[in-house]
Design a protein around this motif. Structure first.
Motif, PDB file in Angstrom:
ATOM      1  N   ARG B  25      34.837  28.720 -18.410  1.00 21.75           N
ATOM      2  CA  ARG B  25      35.094  27.305 -17.812  1.00 21.75           C
ATOM      3  C   ARG B  25      35.379  27.620 -16.433  1.00 21.75           C
ATOM      4  O   ARG B  25      34.759  27.161 -15.415  1.00 21.75           O
ATOM      5  CB  ARG B  25      35.976  26.251 -18.632  1.00 21.75           C
ATOM      6  CG  ARG B  25      35.521  24.866 -18.417  1.00 21.75           C
ATOM      7  CD  ARG B  25      36.526  24.138 -19.107  1.00 21.75           C
ATOM      8  NE  ARG B  25      37.485  23.264 -18.183  1.00 21.75           N
ATOM      9  CZ  ARG B  25      38.581  22.898 -18.368  1.00 21.75           C
ATOM     10  NH1 ARG B  25      39.076  23.202 -19.598  1.00 21.75           N
ATOM     11  NH2 ARG B  25      39.212  22.114 -17.452  1.00 21.75           N
ATOM     12  N   ARG B  28      32.757  28.757 -14.413  1.00 23.45           N
ATOM     13  CA  ARG B  28      31.805  27.705 -13.858  1.00 23.45           C
ATOM     14  C   ARG B  28      32.180  26.837 -12.745  1.00 23.45           C
ATOM     15  O   ARG B  28      31.736  26.451 -11.814  1.00 23.45           O
ATOM     16  CB  ARG B  28      31.357  27.127 -15.050  1.00 23.45           C
ATOM     17  CG  ARG B  28      29.843  26.494 -14.954  1.00 23.45           C
ATOM     18  CD  ARG B  28      29.363  25.616 -16.273  1.00 23.45           C
ATOM     19  NE  ARG B  28      29.478  26.310 -17.366  1.00 23.45           N
ATOM     20  CZ  ARG B  28      30.013  25.946 -18.647  1.00 23.45           C
ATOM     21  NH1 ARG B  28      30.188  24.562 -18.789  1.00 23.45           N
ATOM     22  NH2 ARG B  28      29.790  26.799 -19.665  1.00 23.45           N
ATOM     23  N   LEU B  29      33.668  26.586 -12.826  1.00 24.72           N
ATOM     24  CA  LEU B  29      34.359  25.934 -11.794  1.00 24.72           C
ATOM     25  C   LEU B  29      34.475  26.657 -10.492  1.00 24.72           C
ATOM     26  O   LEU B  29      34.131  25.805  -9.491  1.00 24.72           O
ATOM     27  CB  LEU B  29      35.812  25.641 -12.181  1.00 24.72           C
ATOM     28  CG  LEU B  29      36.527  24.380 -11.628  1.00 24.72           C
ATOM     29  CD1 LEU B  29      35.844  23.278 -11.828  1.00 24.72           C
ATOM     30  CD2 LEU B  29      38.016  24.503 -12.101  1.00 24.72           C
ATOM     31  N   HIS B  31      32.317  28.617  -9.612  1.00 25.78           N
ATOM     32  CA  HIS B  31      30.979  28.698  -8.848  1.00 25.78           C
ATOM     33  C   HIS B  31      30.837  27.325  -8.302  1.00 25.78           C
ATOM     34  O   HIS B  31      30.216  27.472  -7.094  1.00 25.78           O
ATOM     35  CB  HIS B  31      30.089  28.893 -10.095  1.00 25.78           C
ATOM     36  CG  HIS B  31      29.464  30.384 -10.138  1.00 25.78           C
ATOM     37  ND1 HIS B  31      28.912  31.147  -9.257  1.00 25.78           N
ATOM     38  CD2 HIS B  31      29.883  31.306 -10.949  1.00 25.78           C
ATOM     39  CE1 HIS B  31      28.783  32.521  -9.533  1.00 25.78           C
ATOM     40  NE2 HIS B  31      29.409  32.600 -10.743  1.00 25.78           N
ATOM     41  N   ALA B  32      31.066  26.251  -9.065  1.00 21.78           N
ATOM     42  CA  ALA B  32      30.911  24.938  -8.253  1.00 21.78           C
ATOM     43  C   ALA B  32      31.366  24.768  -6.990  1.00 21.78           C
ATOM     44  O   ALA B  32      30.791  24.282  -6.154  1.00 21.78           O
ATOM     45  CB  ALA B  32      31.245  23.898  -9.295  1.00 21.78           C
ATOM     46  N   VAL B  33      32.781  25.231  -7.127  1.00 20.85           N
ATOM     47  CA  VAL B  33      33.660  25.030  -5.794  1.00 20.85           C
ATOM     48  C   VAL B  33      32.857  26.008  -4.807  1.00 20.85           C
ATOM     49  O   VAL B  33      32.549  25.426  -3.601  1.00 20.85           O
ATOM     50  CB  VAL B  33      34.934  25.506  -5.850  1.00 20.85           C
ATOM     51  CG1 VAL B  33      35.745  25.729  -4.678  1.00 20.85           C
ATOM     52  CG2 VAL B  33      35.832  24.493  -6.959  1.00 20.85           C
ATOM     53  N   LEU B  35      29.850  26.854  -4.487  1.00 22.48           N
ATOM     54  CA  LEU B  35      28.389  26.088  -4.085  1.00 22.48           C
ATOM     55  C   LEU B  35      28.898  25.107  -3.135  1.00 22.48           C
ATOM     56  O   LEU B  35      28.203  24.624  -2.176  1.00 22.48           O
ATOM     57  CB  LEU B  35      27.741  25.651  -5.236  1.00 22.48           C
ATOM     58  CG  LEU B  35      26.594  25.106  -4.916  1.00 22.48           C
ATOM     59  CD1 LEU B  35      25.422  26.267  -4.706  1.00 22.48           C
ATOM     60  CD2 LEU B  35      25.907  24.450  -6.283  1.00 22.48           C
ATOM     61  N   LEU B  36      30.000  24.085  -3.565  1.00 23.78           N
ATOM     62  CA  LEU B  36      30.291  22.936  -2.923  1.00 23.78           C
ATOM     63  C   LEU B  36      30.477  23.408  -1.273  1.00 23.78           C
ATOM     64  O   LEU B  36      30.209  23.027  -0.424  1.00 23.78           O
ATOM     65  CB  LEU B  36      31.397  22.058  -3.224  1.00 23.78           C
ATOM     66  CG  LEU B  36      31.910  20.909  -2.919  1.00 23.78           C
ATOM     67  CD1 LEU B  36      30.699  19.948  -3.170  1.00 23.78           C
ATOM     68  CD2 LEU B  36      33.244  20.337  -3.192  1.00 23.78           C
TER      69      LEU B  36
END
Lengths: 447, 417
Positions: B25, B28-29, B31-33, B35-36
């Motif tokens: 998790r 993934r978080l 990676h998301a940040v 990417l953002l």
């Protein structure tokens, strides 16, 4: 071809190259020499008693006691001139014959004399300050005195068909009248009438201009240029540096990125006047950042103009950071963002600063983009909290204005040259800083 | 953002009991940040591209009403420019286009020979110590604001042309063509006598030289006398603007051509010297052809600078919307597109929405299109150079590949600058 010939051709080619370099350097010298020679005249010059009086009246500068004594001395020296003028004026009123000869010319002559030594107390020709004081600068006083003592007379046309003018003493025209002695008196006692002294006037940079730049300094223009430059930097630096970081650290070689690069180089090639029109059409007429021209709109437009320069300088500085730095940081476990913020950016900072400083010089000197968005030719200094709404003077636009659209461009040459010198020194100082900074980087990278 | 990296690290350590491996998790978080953040960066980076689109959009938007109301024909074919005539305004911009073209051609005639010769001298002739003194000269010329050039043109140069125009021109002729003629005489005399027998060679050369010198002196004398007789009625004219614009375009041309000449590389030069060529032969028949595209790019950039320049032409060109009589008369005042925009906008400002206002945007659109095309052309030319140089060197080898790239970046950094 003969060997000797080839050698001569070789030398000629070298000669042509050196000739080109010499011509280029000469162009620079020819350009800067008059600016430095005449521009310093705005700061260091022979100020007359009128200058000191004006400074005392308007800005409360100078020693009161000395000035009072000087005033008394001057009154005594000037009184004969005023007396002669009054006497002649009185005669004109009573003598029709004399009035026919000098009636039209005399008021102009009187005005010229008052412009030289100032009107007698309580008799200014108008409320304009230029009519309340005499010549404040000795160089202007000499020109003014010459226009009183001598007169141009038409002598028909010359061989080219241009009107021929001959200078002659004005005293000859007034021969036999009661005014005749005045011309000799003015010519003889010019120094006593005005008491020129070498003056250093650094306040030229901060004083408000008075009476359409006839008096005072260029304070608001200097202030405006500083506002506009800083505003442009404030807007362009974050955007430019972030764009550069993206281009260097993240972007690949995709089609979108090459489109982005083309856009940036197109932005760099847009003529500056088009930026001005865009600023007017977009910032002011469409999104209304301010009701009309303002420092803010001008800064935004200038910021857009220098954006490509900053992007490129930052990009180059970021690319110059050795790969080893980045690898070392990554190998220590730092993430990409942390590597960029704590390793790469600090290492590239001097290079980025160089780019920023060079673009500051460019923003300070640009004229076309601010004509429609920020610049006005009159007005007081803008207060820091007024930058969002009020337009400002700026050195570059004011140089254009006072040297083309002013009512008496010949009489305020010193102000024009002073402004040009200020702008040139500002821009060159910024560039010099950049050069020194760059030299330091080179030394650090090689050492 | 860095702060977040730390927190996620702590969470994962607690979960995995001391292991440095991230949980799914948290991973993934992260990676998301990342990417953002990347997207935010991309958004900011693309806003400069957006700015270009906005510029095109807003200029076109305000230019269209003019073409809609008045059509294309008058604007591009008529020479009658009376936008302030309230009853029957005329918007014929041909003379203004012609004026722009004229001062640009004049500036290029001044700047290109001078700039390329100086660049060659900088890259191949001068020793390093002298070069270090010359380069700041170029940089200072580039840094001086355009309004200062304009002021010089108006206050110093224009009165000089007006009062002593003829003499100034003839003195300039002597200073420039005198040395050139001397060099030409030396070369021609030598070439013409090279085939003679040893015994006759020296006397023949002396004779030819004397003859040529006399001819050159007579020619120069005649030319300068003709120039000295010219009376210039107004100091602010196309000649004034051309010369000053030429000096302004010089730094661009010198820097970009010098970079191109340097990028031609050591190997080419050494190869040429090894074959027995002199320096001049190397420069003329090896280096300049190899760098020709780069020099071409330099010329295009110089042209762009001259076309887009505002303050100099506004102050020095005389601002008369007319085609000179005869067409090549550089001593008559002209008017350019940029100067028209500035001087007419002052009046049109109050009449936002009228044709008088929109016609200026139409003119800006022409400027924008020209500069855009010139920009594309120079990029294309530079790209071709890079391809050519890589082809000459062979694509292998990191050093050879990185050099042209560096050159391209440097040229790129000069575009528009």
């Amino acid at each position: 071809m003969h060997l000797r010939t080839r050698k001569i051709i070789d030398r000629s080619a070298t000669g042509i190259g050196i000739l080109a370099i010499v011509v280029m350097t000469a162009a620079l010298v020819v350009l800067l020499a008059p600016i430095f020679a005449n521009g310093t005249g705005a700061f260091v010059f022979r100020g007359t008693a009128e200058f000191r009086k004006y400074q005392s009246d308007r800005f409360d500068r100078g020693d009161r006691e000395v000035l009072t004594t000087e005033k008394e001395t001057l009154r005594q020296v000037r009184q004969p001139v005023y007396d002669l003028l009054h006497k002649f004026e009185h005669q004109l009123k009573n003598d029709d014959d004399l009035d026919a000869r000098f009636g039209a010319e005399f008021p102009k002559l009187k005005r010229e004399v008052y412009r030289l030594i100032g009107p007698p107390p309580g008799e200014a020709l108008s409320r304009l300050e230029r009519d309340e004081y005499g010549a404040t600068r000795w160089d202007r006083a000499l020109v003014q005195a010459d226009s009183i003592v001598h007169v141009q007379e038409d002598r028909g046309l010359d061989s080219h068909g241009f009107s021929l003018k001959v200078e002659g003493p004005r005293a000859a025209r007034y021969k036999g009248t009661s005014l005749e002695p005045m011309f000799g008196y003015v010519e003889m006692h010019l120094a006593e009438l005005l008491r020129p002294q070498w003056t250093f006037y650094p306040q030229f940079l901060i004083d408000n201009p008075q009476d359409a730049n006839f008096f005072g300094g260029i304070g608001p223009a200097v202030l405006g240029t500083i506002y506009l430059t800083l505003g442009a930097i404030l807007f362009a630096v974050p955007m430019g540096v972030i764009t550069a970081i993206y281009l260097v650290e993240y972007a690949g070689q995709g089609r979108f990125i090459s489109l982005l690069r083309t856009c940036i180089s197109t932005l760099a090639g847009v003529p500056s006047i088009v930026f001005g029109l865009f600023g007017l059409a977009f910032f002011i007429n469409t999104i209304h950042v301010s009701p009309s021209k303002s420092v803010l709109a001008g800064s935004l437009t200038l910021g857009l103009l220098i954006l490509p320069t900053i992007i490129r300088a930052s990009e180059e500085a970021l690319r110059a950071v050795p790969l080893a730095y980045k690898e070392a940081a990554l190998s220590l476990g730092a993430g990409q963002w942390r590597t960029i913020l704590t390793v790469i950016l600090p290492a590239a900072l001097p290079g980025i600063l160089t780019g920023i400083i060079i673009s500051m010089g460019r923003a300070a000197g640009e004229t076309a983009p601010i004509i429609f968005t920020a610049a006005v030719s009159v007005g007081l200094g803008v207060k820091p909290w007024e930058v969002f709404t009020s337009p400002t003077q700026a050195l570059s636009w004011n140089i254009y204005n006072v040297s083309t659209e002013h009512e008496a461009v010949d009489q305020i040459r010193h102000v024009q040259y002073g402004m040009v010198l200020t702008l040139v020194v500002l821009v060159l100082a910024l560039n010099l800083t950049a050069v020194l900074l760059r030299a330091r980087i080179t030394r650090r990278l090689s050492g | 953002m860095t702060a977040f990296g730390q927190t996620s690290g702590k969470i994962s350590i607690r979960r995995q009991g001391g292991s440095l491996v991230l949980g799914q998790r948290a991973d993934r978080l992260r990676h998301a940040v990342a990417l953002l953040g990347r997207l935010i960066l991309l958004a900011i980076a693309s806003s400069s591209a957006l700015a270009v689109l906005f510029i095109f959009y807003f200029i076109i938007r305000d230019a269209i009403p003019f073409f809609h109301d008045n059509g294309l024909r008058e604007f591009f074919t008529s020479t009658h420019w009376y936008p302030s005539n309230a009853a029957a305004p005329e918007f014929g911009a041909l003379a203004i286009f012609y004026g722009t073209g004229m001062v640009t051609v004049g500036a290029i005639v001044v700047a290109v020979p001078l700039g390329v010769a100086a660049a060659v001298c900088l890259s191949d002739v001068l020793p390093f110590s002298v070069r270090q003194w010359v380069k700041p000269t170029v940089e200072i010329l580039a840094a001086i604001p355009s309004v200062v050039y304009g002021f010089f043109a108006l206050v110093v140069f224009a009165p000089l042309l007006q009062d002593k125009g003829g003499q100034a021109l003839s003195v300039a002729t002597w200073l420039l063509f005198g040395p050139l003629a001397a060099l030409a005489i030396l070369v021609v005399a030598d070439v013409s006598c090279g085939r003679l027998r040893e015994r006759f060679r020296n006397p023949a050369r002396a004779a030819v030289m004397i003859l040529l010198t006399l001819a050159a002196l007579a020619g120069l004398w005649k030319l300068s006398a003709a120039l000295a007789a010219i009376h210039i009625s107004s100091g602010t004219n196309a000649l004034n603007a051309s010369i000053i614009l030429g000096v302004m375009a010089l730094p661009t041309i010198v820097s970009v051509s010098e970079d191109a000449l340097t990028a031609a590389g050591r190997e080419l030069r050494e190869g040429s010297y090894a074959l027995g060529a002199t320096r001049a032969e190397t420069i003329l028949s090896v280096i300049i052809p190899a760098a020709s595209s780069g020099i071409m790019a330099a010329v295009i950039l110089g042209i762009m600078r001259a076309i887009g320049e505002t303050m100099v032409v506004l102050m020095a060109s005389g601002n008369a919307a007319q085609i000179p009589q005869p067409w090549y008369n550089f001593l008559s005042p002209v008017r350019t597109m940029t100067a028209t925009i500035v001087s007419d906008m002052g009046e049109a400002d109050q009449t936002t929405g009228s044709s008088r206002y929109h016609v200026l945007f139409a003119m800006a659109l022409c400027l924008l299109v020209v500069s855009f095309l010139a920009n594309l052309a120079s990029e294309w030319v530079v790209r071709r150079t890079v391809a050519k140089i890589s082809a000459v060197r062979g694509t292998g080898g990191g050093d050879a590949a990185s050099r042209p790239q560096g050159f391209m970046r440097r040229v790129w950094s000069w575009i528009g600058g």
